[in-house]
Design a protein around this motif. Structure first.
Motif, PDB file in Angstrom:
ATOM      1  N   VAL A 140       6.390 101.913  26.174  1.00 14.97           N
ATOM      2  CA  VAL A 140       6.892 103.065  26.929  1.00 14.97           C
ATOM      3  C   VAL A 140       6.264 104.326  26.350  1.00 14.97           C
ATOM      4  N   THR A 141       5.662 105.142  27.209  1.00 15.62           N
ATOM      5  CA  THR A 141       5.014 106.384  26.796  1.00 15.62           C
ATOM      6  C   THR A 141       5.480 107.520  27.704  1.00 15.62           C
ATOM      7  N   ALA A 142       5.017 108.716  27.390  1.00 18.36           N
ATOM      8  CA  ALA A 142       5.225 109.836  28.305  1.00 18.36           C
ATOM      9  C   ALA A 142       4.469 109.560  29.599  1.00 18.36           C
ATOM     10  N   ALA A 143       4.970 110.078  30.711  1.00 14.21           N
ATOM     11  CA  ALA A 143       4.393 109.757  32.018  1.00 14.21           C
ATOM     12  C   ALA A 143       2.999 110.336  32.199  1.00 14.21           C
ATOM     13  N   ASN A 144       2.609 111.324  31.378  1.00 16.16           N
ATOM     14  CA  ASN A 144       1.278 111.910  31.528  1.00 16.16           C
ATOM     15  C   ASN A 144       0.195 111.122  30.792  1.00 16.16           C
ATOM     16  N   ILE A 145       0.567 110.067  30.096  1.00 19.56           N
ATOM     17  CA  ILE A 145      -0.410 109.209  29.424  1.00 19.56           C
ATOM     18  C   ILE A 145      -1.072 108.313  30.464  1.00 19.56           C
TER      19      ILE A 145
END
Length: 318
Positions: free
Chosen positions: A198-203
């Motif tokens: 799970v990462t930030a959506a801008n990755i």
């Protein structure tokens, strides 16, 4: 119902997964989890199962031998637990399926703080992943496949983030117009989860895929092929071939395709992402830590696999 209850009690007594015979702490054998057998859970009254997310007796018989053994039972420290493992699993399943907050745990479960402590201990010790992977191996064997997969499918899903998600681990996905987080997963050909991040959506998908596929290679040495969509093209294909020694094959839409089209292989991972959205806790990311978000993704897959193992075998299959 009485006949089924008696059959379950006989099966319970004949399939006890304990390292040695033990005297129960209660005159009535209500549960055969290790917390009841060796811990202090037997002093607590048995909970009446009433929610759709609760494990059936058939599910419990299927998953009980696959539960990780507590460290205190193996002499690795800690104290015997005072809460039934089956009740703890049911409580977490209820929270994930219903999308409630920890403090909204119904009163017939153990106190929310005890359930959260159990969840956090399993997450930090890697026991959620261990339990999940054991179930996946059993499901694959039940379907006539090897326990370890040789191929996978990768994809990502952006979801909105709640106010509890810190700014450092959230971002804006310009393609989906979503401010939140992105779930990157790899599944096997049955749609069962292999790895998740799970990462930030801008990755970007390709950027997150580097770490995800590296972890896939470390955990599953037999992988030789991974299917992906058009977002994973470019240098990533050559990097997988030379650094990870498996092929990354991109399944693209053709120019003559119009509207919704089921694409080969890609539909499997997209179905898994759809499965995850059946759990209300996953319709939005509420977790402060990305590690907690990853564990929350594993739990509904645990529920799905345990139900699959408890399902009667179709006629003609062994």
């Amino acid at each position: 119902m009485r006949i089924q209850s008696e059959q379950y009690r006989e099966a319970l007594l004949s399939h006890v997964y304990a390292v040695a015979p033990v005297d129960f702490n209660s005159p009535v054998v209500s549960c055969d989890c290790l917390a009841h057998m060796y811990g202090n859970a037997a002093d607590h009254p048995e909970r009446q199962r009433r929610y759709p997310s609760d494990m059936t007796d058939a599910e419990w018989l299927a998953v009980r031998p696959l539960l990780p053994t507590p460290s205190w039972l193996e002499g690795r420290g800690g104290q015997p637990e005072g809460y039934c493992h089956r009740q703890m699993l049911d409580a977490i399943r209820y929270l994930v399926a219903g999308g409630i907050s920890w403090r909204s745990m119904p009163a017939d479960f153990p106190h929310w703080a005890r359930v959260y402590a159990f969840f956090r201990r399993w997450r930090e010790s890697g026991l959620v992943a261990e339990f999940h992977d054991r179930l996946r191996g059993k499901v694959r064997e039940r379907e006539g496949r090897e326990a370890e997969p040789t191929a996978g499918i990768i994809d990502a899903q952006s979801v909105k983030a709640a106010a509890s998600v810190p700014a450092a681990s959230r971002g804006f996905d310009g393609g989906k117009l979503i401010n939140g987080r992105k779930r990157h997963i790899v599944t096997d050909c049955l749609g069962l989860l292999l790895v998740v991040a799970v990462t930030a959506a801008n990755i970007g998908d390709r950027e997150a895929a580097v770490g995800l596929l590296r972890r896939l290679r470390e955990l599953h040495r037999d992988i030789c092929l991974v299917w992906a969509d058009g977002g994973y093209t470019g240098a990533l294909i050559d990097w997988c071939r030379h650094k990870l020694a498996f092929a990354l094959e991109v399944v693209k839409r053709t120019d003559d395709m119009e509207g919704f089209v089921v694409l080969p292989r890609r539909w499997v991972v997209e179905r898994t992402l759809g499965w995850l959205m059946h759990s209300r806790r996953l319709c939005r990311d509420y977790e402060t830590l990305t590690a907690t978000s990853e564990a929350m993704i594993q739990w509904p897959m645990i529920t799905r696999m345990s139900r699959r193992l408890a399902r009667p075998r179709p006629c003609g299959r062994h």
